[in-house]
Design an enzyme around this catalytic site. Structure first.
Site, PDB file in Angstrom:
ATOM      1  N   GLY A  66       0.890  -1.510  -0.112  1.00 43.72           N
ATOM      2  CA  GLY A  66       0.313   0.138  -0.165  1.00 43.72           C
ATOM      3  C   GLY A  66       1.130   1.029   0.240  1.00 43.72           C
ATOM      4  O   GLY A  66       1.659   2.036  -0.166  1.00 43.72           O
ATOM      5  N   ASP A  68       3.520   4.239   0.711  1.00 44.94           N
ATOM      6  CA  ASP A  68       4.468   4.472   1.654  1.00 44.94           C
ATOM      7  C   ASP A  68       3.924   5.036   2.266  1.00 44.94           C
ATOM      8  O   ASP A  68       4.004   6.842   2.300  1.00 44.94           O
ATOM      9  CB  ASP A  68       5.596   4.549   1.260  1.00 44.94           C
ATOM     10  CG  ASP A  68       6.858   4.788   1.526  1.00 44.94           C
ATOM     11  OD1 ASP A  68       7.073   5.511   3.072  1.00 44.94           O
ATOM     12  OD2 ASP A  68       8.007   4.294   1.288  1.00 44.94           O
ATOM     13  N   LEU A  69       3.785   5.732   3.975  1.00 41.44           N
ATOM     14  CA  LEU A  69       3.247   6.339   5.282  1.00 41.44           C
ATOM     15  C   LEU A  69       4.779   7.446   5.230  1.00 41.44           C
ATOM     16  O   LEU A  69       4.580   8.275   5.699  1.00 41.44           O
ATOM     17  CB  LEU A  69       2.986   5.738   6.156  1.00 41.44           C
ATOM     18  CG  LEU A  69       0.958   4.727   6.116  1.00 41.44           C
ATOM     19  CD1 LEU A  69       1.134   4.349   7.488  1.00 41.44           C
ATOM     20  CD2 LEU A  69       0.098   5.383   5.714  1.00 41.44           C
ATOM     21  N   HIS A  87      -5.847   8.500  -9.160  1.00 40.98           N
ATOM     22  CA  HIS A  87      -6.738   7.973  -9.815  1.00 40.98           C
ATOM     23  C   HIS A  87      -6.264   8.095 -11.241  1.00 40.98           C
ATOM     24  O   HIS A  87      -6.579   6.599 -12.486  1.00 40.98           O
ATOM     25  CB  HIS A  87      -7.743   8.913 -10.135  1.00 40.98           C
ATOM     26  CG  HIS A  87      -8.733   8.718  -8.907  1.00 40.98           C
ATOM     27  ND1 HIS A  87      -9.375   9.665  -7.986  1.00 40.98           N
ATOM     28  CD2 HIS A  87      -8.467   7.638  -7.665  1.00 40.98           C
ATOM     29  CE1 HIS A  87      -9.662   9.421  -6.718  1.00 40.98           C
ATOM     30  NE2 HIS A  87      -9.252   8.392  -6.496  1.00 40.98           N
ATOM     31  N   ASP A 142      -9.155   2.937  -0.284  1.00 44.21           N
ATOM     32  CA  ASP A 142      -9.125   3.685  -1.401  1.00 44.21           C
ATOM     33  C   ASP A 142      -9.139   2.427  -2.972  1.00 44.21           C
ATOM     34  O   ASP A 142      -8.917   1.557  -2.147  1.00 44.21           O
ATOM     35  CB  ASP A 142      -8.633   4.697  -1.065  1.00 44.21           C
ATOM     36  CG  ASP A 142      -6.707   4.923  -1.326  1.00 44.21           C
ATOM     37  OD1 ASP A 142      -6.592   4.254  -1.023  1.00 44.21           O
ATOM     38  OD2 ASP A 142      -6.476   5.602  -0.424  1.00 44.21           O
TER      39      ASP A 142
END
Lengths: 260, 256
Positions: A66, A68-69, A87, A142
Site C-alpha cells: 500500500g 508508503d506512509l 486515479h 481507497d
C-alpha cells in the site's frame, strides 16, 4: 528495456508484458514515482500490438504493502493525493482493453489490495494475504476498493472486509471468488506462467469487448445493456479471430487467435 | 476540388469526411468553407436526403488552426468576419448527423454542435479548451452548449476548459447516443438510413419547428409549428402517409 523505471521492472516476453513492483525493502509500497511508472508501463503495454496480456506482480516477499506512509503527514490533502497519484493509474488500468492479471506473490495490503482488485484476474500464492489496512489508521479503503469488492463478493461481505479489516487468506479469497486460483510455493512460477499464457492465447479482441461491456453492465439498465451487447457482438463478429474460430471449427482443429 | 475534406454519397446519404489527419482534423478557414460548400451542394442535390459529417478514428476535429489567428488584430477579425461562414450551416434544412470518434474540441466541438444529431464513441472527448489560450469559443460554442445543457453546467465546462466524456455529454443532453467506438460510423449511417425512409418534407418542417422551440418565445414557436403543419398538407407524402395508414400498408414517401 526497463525504460528508465526505478521503482518497477518492466519486461516484455513474447506476447506478455510484466510489471514488477520493485521496492522490496519497503514491501513494494507505493510512492508517487511508482504510481506514475505503473501508469506509464500500462500505457506502453496497451499501445504495443504484440502484447496480448499484462501481469502485475511484486518482487521479494510482498505484492504491495500500500501507500508508503513516509510520504504522508499532517499536511497531506488526501483527496488531491488520490486525484494526482492513484486515479490516473487506476483509470489507465480500467481503460486498457488488454487482460491484466495480478500475480499476488505475497501480501497485498491497503492500496496494494486495491490495485489487485482493480485487475481483471488474480492469482494468489497460498501463504499470501489480502489486507484492507485502511481502517487501522482511521481511513477508508481507497484506490477503487469500495467499487470493486462489492461487485465481486456482494455488499454484506464487502462491508465486513472493509470495516473489520480481518486479513483474507488466499484460501478464503478463492472461496469468495476474488482470486481465480491459489498456488503453493513450488507451483507458483509455473502455475502463473501457464495461466498467463492461457489468457494471452485467448481471442483478446473478444476479451476486450467482454471487459468493456461487463463492467458497464453493472451500472446500466437492461435495455441499454442489450444495445451494447449488440455492439459488442457486431465488433467481435467483424474480428479476424472470429473468422479463424469458425474456420478451425470447420476444420476440426485448434484455433490460432491473434487478438485482432 | 476539396483539399481538406472528402465527400461522397451512399443511398441518399451525403457524407462529408473531415480529412486533415496529420493535425487531428483541426479546422482552418478554408476547410470550413469547403464543409459549408459541400453542405450546400448536398442541400441542393435532390438525391440526398440526409447528411453525415464524420472525422477519422482519432478525431472528429480537434480545434482550429491557432497560427491562422494568433497575430490577428481585433479589426482584422471584424473585417474578416470569419464566423459568418458558420452561420450558413444553420440554414441547411436537411438533417445533419455528426459521427464523433476521438476528439471534438474547440472548433471541432462547435462543428458537431452545429449538427442536428450527434453520435459519439464511448471514448470520445468533447471540450472547449479556448479559455486556456486566453480566449473563448467564437463559432457559437457558448450559445449552443448553453442551449443544450443549461447555464450553470455550460459555464463550468467552458470556464474550466476540461474535456467531457461521451457519457457526460449524453447525461446533459449534449449528444444523442454513445456507441461502440468501432461502430460510430456504422451506427450513424444506420440512423441516417432510417431517416432516409422518413418523408423528407416532414423532416425539414420538423427541424425548423424544433429550432423555433429552442430560439423563439413559445407562442411564436407554436405559430410557426402550425404554419408548418398546414404546409405539410401541400405535400404528396402527406396524402400517401394518411392513405397508407387507412389502407394499413407501409407508406412510400417521395419527398414531394
Amino acid at each position: 528495456m526497463n525504460m528508465g523505471f526505478e521503482t518497477i521492472l518492466f519486461e516484455k516476453k513474447d506476447s506478455v508484458a510484466e510489471i514488477t513492483l520493485n521496492r522490496p525493502q519497503a514491501y513494494n509500497a507505493f510512492t508517487e514515482q511508482m504510481n506514475k511508472e505503473i501508469k506509464k508501463a500500462l500505457v506502453n503495454a496497451t499501445k504495443d500490438d504484440d502484447i496480448k496480456c499484462i501481469v502485475i506482480t511484486g518482487s521479494g516477499k510482498a505484492f504491495c504493502s500500500g501507500q508508503d506512509l513516509s510520504e504522508v503527514d499532517n499536511q497531506t490533502n488526501h483527496a488531491n493525493f488520490l486525484r494526482d497519484r492513484y486515479h490516473p493509474m487506476l483509470k489507465t488500468l480500467k481503460e486498457t482493453p488488454k487482460p491484466v492479471i495480478a500475480a499476488i506473490n505475497g501480501t497485498a495490503a491497503g492500496a496494494g489490495m486495491g490495485l489487485a482488485l482493480a485487475c481483471d484476474f488474480r492469482l494468489m500464492r497460498s501463504n499470501a494475504k489480502l489486507v484492507s489496512a485502511f481502517m487501522n489508521i482511521g481511513l477508508v479503503p481507497d484506490s477503487g476498493f469500495l467499487y470493486h469488492l462489492p461487485r465481486m463478493v456482494g455488499y454484506a461481505k464487502a462491508l465486513e472486509i472493509a470495516a473489520l479489516g480481518k486479513p483474507l487468506t488466499a484460501e478464503e479469497a478463492r472461496e469468495l471468488g476474488v482470486v481465480t486460483n491459489v498456488l503453493n510455493e513450488e507451483e507458483w512460477d509455473s502455475g502463473v506462467n501457464e495461466f498467463v499464457l492461457r489468457i494471452a492465447s485467448l481471442p483478446t479482441k473478444a476479451f476486450s469487448l467482454i471487459k468493456r461491456y461487463m463492467q458497464n453492465s453493472m451500472n446500466i439498465d437492461y435495455d441499454t445493456f442489450l444495445e451494447q451487447e449488440a455492439y459488442a457482438q457486431r465488433v467481435a463478429g467483424l474480428s479476424e479471430d472470429h473468422q479463424e474460430g469458425l474456420q478451425a471449427f470447420i476444420e476440426k482443429r485448434k484455433p490460432n487467435f491473434i487478438g485482432k | 476540388m476539396n483539399k481538406y475534406i472528402k465527400a461522397f454519397s451512399e443511398d441518399h446519404v451525403g457524407v462529408i469526411q473531415l480529412d486533415r489527419p496529420n493535425v487531428l482534423n483541426a479546422l482552418n478557414r478554408e476547410m470550413v468553407t469547403e464543409i459549408v460548400s459541400q453542405l450546400q451542394s448536398f442541400e441542393n442535390n435532390e438525391d440526398i436526403r440526409v447528411i453525415v459529417i464524420r472525422g477519422n478514428e482519432l478525431a472528429f476535429a480537434a480545434g482550429a488552426d491557432i497560427d491562422e489567428m494568433r497575430d490577428a488584430s481585433p479589426l482584422d477579425l471584424e473585417l474578416l468576419n470569419p464566423f459568418a461562414e458558420w452561420d450558413k450551416i444553420s440554414l441547411i434544412k436537411k438533417p445533419i448527423l455528426a459521427a464523433v470518434n476521438g476528439f471534438a474540441l474547440g472548433g471541432g466541438f462547435e462543428l458537431a454542435l452545429h449538427c442536428d444529431v450527434i453520435l459519439a464513441a464511448e471514448d470520445a472527448k468533447f471540450g472547449f479548451p479556448e479559455v486556456k489560450l486566453g480566449v473563448l469559443p467564437g463559432a457559437g460554442g457558448t450559445q449552443f452548449l448553453t442551449k443544450a445543457m443549461g447555464t450553470r453546467k455550460a459555464l463550468e465546462w467552458i470556464w474550466l476548459g476540461e474535456q467531457m466524456t461521451a457519457n457526460e455529454a449524453l447525461k446533459y443532453g449534449v449528444i444523442n447516443r454513445v456507441v461502440a467506438k468501432e461502430l460510430v460510423v456504422e451506427e450513424t449511417m444506420r440512423l441516417a438510413f432510417q431517416l432516409v425512409e422518413q418523408p423528407p418534407i416532414s423532416l425539414r418542417l420538423i427541424k425548423e419547428a424544433v429550432y423555433a422551440a429552442r430560439d423563439l418565445p413559445l407562442q411564436e414557436g407554436k405559430n410557426l409549428e402550425r404554419k408548418n403543419f398546414y404546409l405539410a398538407f401541400a405535400s404528396e407524402d402527406q396524402k400517401e402517409g394518411m392513405q397508407a395508414f387507412i389502407d394499413k400498408r407501409p407508406p412510400t414517401f417521395k419527398g414531394r
